[in-house]
Design a protein around this motif. Structure first.
Motif, short mmCIF file in Angstrom:
data_model
loop_
_atom_site.label_atom_id
_atom_site.label_comp_id
_atom_site.label_asym_id
_atom_site.label_seq_id
_atom_site.Cartn_x
_atom_site.Cartn_y
_atom_site.Cartn_z
N ILE A 334 2.02 -7.47 1.69
CA ILE A 334 2.35 -6.94 3.02
C ILE A 334 3.35 -7.91 3.65
N VAL A 335 4.58 -7.47 3.74
CA VAL A 335 5.65 -8.35 4.23
C VAL A 335 5.78 -8.24 5.74
N ARG A 336 5.63 -9.40 6.40
CA ARG A 336 5.85 -9.49 7.85
C ARG A 336 6.88 -10.59 8.12
N ASN A 337 7.06 -10.95 9.37
CA ASN A 337 8.18 -11.83 9.73
C ASN A 337 8.05 -13.27 9.26
N SER A 338 6.85 -13.73 8.90
CA SER A 338 6.69 -15.14 8.53
C SER A 338 7.41 -15.51 7.24
N SER A 339 7.83 -14.52 6.45
CA SER A 339 8.49 -14.83 5.17
C SER A 339 9.86 -14.17 5.02
N LYS A 340 10.37 -13.53 6.06
CA LYS A 340 11.62 -12.76 5.95
C LYS A 340 12.85 -13.65 6.16
#
Length: 351
Positions: A334-340
């Motif tokens: 689940i991709v959120r802003n902490s890794s983008k």
């Protein structure tokens, strides 16, 4: 205040002028008793406050309709969802649930196992504690043909049902995500390595690095005993104080990952452009922290439902407990802003 006398089947028999056996059958909706008599008996039983003695019944039958759950910490979101799955499936089948927690202490787990065994449960669902290396305290259940389902944290050498996810693949994909986002030095918060979940997530992390020709730096791998917020904070300070700190972090749970985000903020390190972070479990806090935490989904409720189904199937078919069966469920990133990091770089280039 004097304790009120417990109403028994014999009290009901005296009140209603029926035999105790007739009362017992009516209370259990036995077909041999007429509907009229059954309704009358059940009505009076309710009025007098009669309670069925499930312990006595289990002593007579050497079997109950109670499923035991042994978990490490009940206050973890994953465990809470797992228990919900167990309880919902058990309730539908007319079963009850007893829950015990070890707080990750081996001695507590041994004592909890004895207490559940003495309660004559019909099946046991277990997620091992952090300290547990020896599983000898579960042999008493096997000897009495009481089925055990290990879930999530499972032992390697114990014939039983096991309900797990592919922790290796999940660890690999989480690390690969950070690589794809452009991270060059990726750290890892690993849990106790004698437990399958943390050992396999670490192996997935290492293989992802090797396959992409990354140098393995042992200083970037920190084993956390309990994967707590406090341990995550301490480990993050250690990583960020390095001469060459990491620009990516894969944590084996969300608690330590959220701690890393907040600690980085205290240090003035920007997430994700200076430190991209991904966790594991998709706990509720993952979508609340700022920036929102990328994570790996963990189908806890589904796992709990399957555990209960295995126990019910085992009991109904009277199978031998000396059985080895693994159910493996899928996960997703689940991709959120902490890794983008890439998205951020694209915005900066556009400006």
């Amino acid at each position: 205040m004097k304790k009120k006398k417990e109403v028994t089947i014999y009290d009901l028999a005296k009140e209603l002028k029926y035999s105790p056996s007739t009362i017992s059958r009516a209370l259990n909706n036995h077909k041999s008793i007429s509907q009229k008599a059954t309704k009358e008996i059940q009505k009076v039983a309710k009025e007098l406050g009669y309670r069925p003695n499930s312990i006595a019944a289990s002593l007579r039958n050497n079997k109950s309709k109670t499923i035991g759950i042994m978990i490490a910490r009940i206050n973890r979101p994953f465990i809470a969802s797992l228990i919900s799955g167990v309880e919902e499936a058990a309730r539908k089948a007319g079963h009850n649930v007893i829950i015990s927690q070890s707080n990750d202490k081996y001695e507590n787990e041994i004592n909890n196992a004895k207490a559940l065994y003495d309660s004559r449960i019909c099946g046991l669902i277990v997620s091992l504690g952090m300290e547990t290396k020896d599983t000898g305290h579960f042999k008493q259940f096997v000897d009495q043909n009481i089925p055990i389902v290990f879930v999530d944290r499972v032992p390697d050498a114990f014939n039983s049902y096991r309900v797990i996810i592919d922790n290796y693949a999940a660890g690999y994909r989480a690390t690969r995500h950070l690589i794809d986002e452009g991270c060059k030095r990726i750290a890892h918060f690993a849990g106790a390595q004698h437990l399958n979940v943390y050992n396999l997530r670490k192996k997935g992390y290492l293989d992802a690095l090797r396959e992409h020709n990354f140098e393995i730096d042992e200083d970037l791998i920190i084993d956390l005993n309990t994967m707590s917020f406090e341990e995550g904070e301490e480990a993050t300070y250690k990583l960020l104080d390095m001469e060459n700190p990491p620009d990516g972090l894969f944590s084996s749970n969300d608690t330590a990952a959220v701690s890393a985000i907040l600690t980085a903020r205290k240090k003035g390190v920007k997430v994700p452009d200076e430190l991209a972070v991904i966790g594991f479990n998709d706990d509720p806090i993952a979508s609340i922290v700022e920036p929102a935490l990328s994570t790996v989904s963990h189908p806890a409720m589904k796992m709990g439902e399957i555990c209960t189904q295995r126990i019910l199937e085992h009991s109904s078919k009277n199978l031998d407990t000396n059985i080895s069966e693994i159910t493996m469920l899928d996960t997703e990133i689940i991709v959120r802003n902490s890794s983008k990091k890439k998205k951020l770089e694209t915005i900066l280039e556009a400006e």
